[in-house]
Each structure stands twice: as C-alpha cells, then as structure tokens.
Design a protein around this motif. Structure first.
Motif, PDB file in Angstrom:
ATOM      1  N   LEU A  28       9.788  35.988   4.807  1.00 55.59           N
ATOM      2  CA  LEU A  28       9.253  34.819   4.106  1.00 55.59           C
ATOM      3  C   LEU A  28       9.163  35.192   2.636  1.00 55.59           C
ATOM      4  O   LEU A  28       8.365  36.053   2.260  1.00 55.59           O
ATOM      5  CB  LEU A  28       7.877  34.452   4.657  1.00 55.59           C
ATOM      6  N   LYS A  36       3.258  31.858   2.255  1.00 55.52           N
ATOM      7  CA  LYS A  36       3.841  32.911   3.108  1.00 55.52           C
ATOM      8  C   LYS A  36       2.794  33.494   4.057  1.00 55.52           C
ATOM      9  O   LYS A  36       2.992  33.552   5.277  1.00 55.52           O
ATOM     10  CB  LYS A  36       4.423  34.034   2.226  1.00 55.52           C
ATOM     11  N   THR A 351       6.540  39.335   4.461  1.00 58.29           N
ATOM     12  CA  THR A 351       6.431  38.484   3.277  1.00 58.29           C
ATOM     13  C   THR A 351       6.794  39.301   2.043  1.00 58.29           C
ATOM     14  O   THR A 351       6.520  40.494   1.967  1.00 58.29           O
ATOM     15  CB  THR A 351       5.008  37.922   3.095  1.00 58.29           C
TER      16      THR A 351
END
Length: 377
Positions: A28, A36, A351
C-alpha cells in the motif's frame, strides 16, 4: 491463514471499497495520512483488537452521522487446515455499538478471535524493542510466550499481583515501625514471588531460545551477513541455563536473593529484584545495538524479532498474517529486497510512501493510496 477478499465501508477515511488480495505480498503506497494504515487496522479488527490505541467512536468518519451511518468490515479467509473452505468475519459499528460475527454467529468480543486468527504486526513504535526501556522488551517476551501458551498469562498475573501487594507494603512503612513484624510479611510475599517468578522465567526462556535462533538466522539473511545475538539478563540468576530437575534449588536461590535484599528495599521502598527487572540485550557483531547500532540496523533488528515471532507461530500451528507498517524507510536496497521478496510463508501487507522502494517486488500487488481510495497499479 490467507485473506481472500475484504470489504470496507465507512471506516476512518475509507468510504467504500472491496479488495482481492495477493496470496503473498500486498503493498500500500502513498503519502502520509492517506489511509494505508487505516486499511491495515481494518484487517486487524477482524482478527482481534486493533494494533492502534484509539477509541471506537473514531472509526466512523467525523463527516458522517454516527446514528445513521454504519461502519462495516467483512473479511473472507481460508485457514492452513482447510484451504478449500472460506470463512467470514463481519465487524460492524452502528450507534456506537459494535457487533462481530464469525461465519454468521455473533461473538462477544474480538478477543475471542485473538490467538485463533493470528497476525503479527510491525509498526514504527516497535523500534522501542531496541531503543526503549527494558519494560518494552519484557512485555514483548511475555507476549511471545502467551501466544504459544495462555498459561503464561496466568503465571505472570499471579506474579504481578503479589508484586503489587509487596510494593504497597514497602511503600507504607514509616519511620519507627516494628520491622520484626513487617519483615515476616515481606518474606511471605517473597515466597510467592519466588515461585511465580521462577515459572515466568521458565516460560520466557522456553521461547527465548527459539526466538534467539530464528531471529539470528533471519537477521543474517536480511543484513547480508551481520551476526545478531540475543542475551537474556536475569536479575536473580547468574545463568539462564536453568534445568527443570533443579527447580527446588532454583526456588531456594530465588527466595534467598529476595530475602537478602530487605535492607535495600527499605531504602528504595520497592522490590529491587525479580522477573520484573529482567531484560533482553541485543548485539550486532558483538556491539550493543541500542548504543551503537545505526537506524537501519535497529529497524532491521526489530523487524527480525517480529519475523521470528511469526515463524514461531507458523511452526506450532497456523500461518499468521503479517502487517508491516512503514517498514522500508531507513533500510538500504538489499534489506528492502529481502522484505519484499523473501517473506514466503505468510501473506504480507506492507505500507510505504515511496513507490521506488518497491520497484523490485517480484511477486505481489501494489496499490496507490490517495484520500482513502486504493487503486491497483
């Protein structure tokens, strides 16, 4: 365990979206405060308590009317034991009331799922495992032990209760009090602390040896050859080579150390020895990571501990989901490649802010995240 699909509606800044995840790595990518970590939190809420410390009322966006709008998270997943059958977790909040269903049956709390549907999370705060106070490392060791056996929590709770009672007694001593009356009371609590403290020590060390072996191997691969060593420091015993057949002698040694600290405890007014004062020390190539490790080495060490935690879970029963929040920053290209391409036994959610950090991803999906909207790249 593997998440097949996820549906999220009205959760933080995610208005409504459905996801089909990759079986291996899911990245993400986006700027800060775009959503995220919100998606990662939505996943965690379907498996237990959130890894964030936040109020339930903050889940539904402030722009919406909590009395009319509903927060909904649905997660379809398979387990390692039955890869053909999908299960469903439904997490909803309406009028600030939470409801959780597992395959259509209501359950009282997400805690009922914690330890059944397992996930391991790395967040920037886990750098405190390296840089923080000893309490952070003790809590981590206890969490690893508790995930393997709930009995450890009972032993730790009994120890902490006795410790609190003894410390209250020490704190309440006034000048002129009759120590001949107080000392037997202190020693009575010491006998409880010695018994439960020895149990907690055994519980920690049982999984510490596993953690040490796996984390050292993972760190060596992650760093490209550096050597990580973990050492358990006991405030009671000079050695951590404790044998069950010596338990009576170890109990007597524990109790003697506590009783001999009476005069010092009178001055300090708290218990100065015990498992609540133990620590875990970490070294890279024989140098203390906390004092001499670079930012990248410290982050890599914390990551190696979390990856080792996941591997311990996997070896015992279920393959956990891994959530790695902001893990790639401060890692060099080689360590980034390892994170992206060498965690092969779990479904991973990563993330990051910089798309260039994931350009060498070989097997996975990348989503661009902006204002709570996720677009597959």
């Amino acid at each position: 365990m593997q998440i097949k699909r996820l549906y999220v509606k009205n959760f933080r800044n995610i208005r409504e979206q459905e996801f089909c995840f990759h079986e291996n790595v899911n990245v993400l990518c986006g700027n800060n405060a775009q959503g995220k970590t919100n998606l990662c939190e939505a996943i965690s809420l379907c498996m237990g308590p959130s890894f964030r410390t936040s109020r339930q009322s903050s889940y539904i966006p402030f722009s919406l009317d909590n009395s009319k709008e509903k927060c909904v998270i649905k997660m379809w997943f398979t387990t390692s034991f039955n890869t053909d059958s999908e299960n469903l977790i439904e997490f909803t909040i309406c009028n600030n009331k939470k409801e959780i269903k597992y395959n259509g049956l209501a359950i009282k709390s997400a805690l009922e799922l914690y330890g059944v549907l397992k996930y391991v999370v790395f967040i920037p705060e886990h750098l405190n495992l390296i840089k923080g106070v000893p309490e952070c490392r003790r809590e981590y060791l206890d969490s690893v032990a508790m995930m393997q056996t709930p009995v450890h929590l009972k032993k730790l709770s009994r120890y902490n209760k006795a410790l609190k009672n003894k410390n209250n007694l020490l704190f309440g001593i006034n000048f002129g009090d009759d120590l001949s009356v107080i000392r037997p009371q202190i020693e009575s609590w010491n006998s409880v602390l010695a018994a439960e403290g020895l149990n907690v020590t055994y519980g920690r060390l049982k999984y510490f040896s596993l953690l040490e072996t796996i984390a050292s191997q993972l760190y060596n691969e992650l760093s490209g050859g550096e050597e990580l060593k973990l050492k358990y420091y006991s405030s009671i015993f000079d050695s951590t080579e404790l044998k069950c057949e010596e338990i009576n002698g170890l109990y007597n040694e524990y109790l003697e150390r506590l009783n001999s600290s009476f005069q010092r405890e009178l001055k300090m007014r708290y218990t100065v020895l015990g498992v609540h004062r133990d620590d875990m020390n970490l070294y890279i190539d024989n140098n203390d990571v906390k004092e001499f490790g670079s930012q990248g080495q410290q982050r890599s060490t914390a990551l190696a501990l979390k990856l080792a935690e996941a591997e311990i879970i996997r070896q015992k029963d279920e393959t956990p989901i891994m959530i790695l929040d902001d893990v790639l920053s401060e890692l060099d290209a080689g360590r980034q490649r390892f994170v992206l391409n060498h965690i092969i036994n779990s479904q991973v959610f990563i993330t990051c802010c910089n798309i260039n950090d994931v350009k060498e991803l070989k097997n996975g999906k990348v989503w661009k995240v902006e204002n709570g909207i996720f677009t597959e790249e």
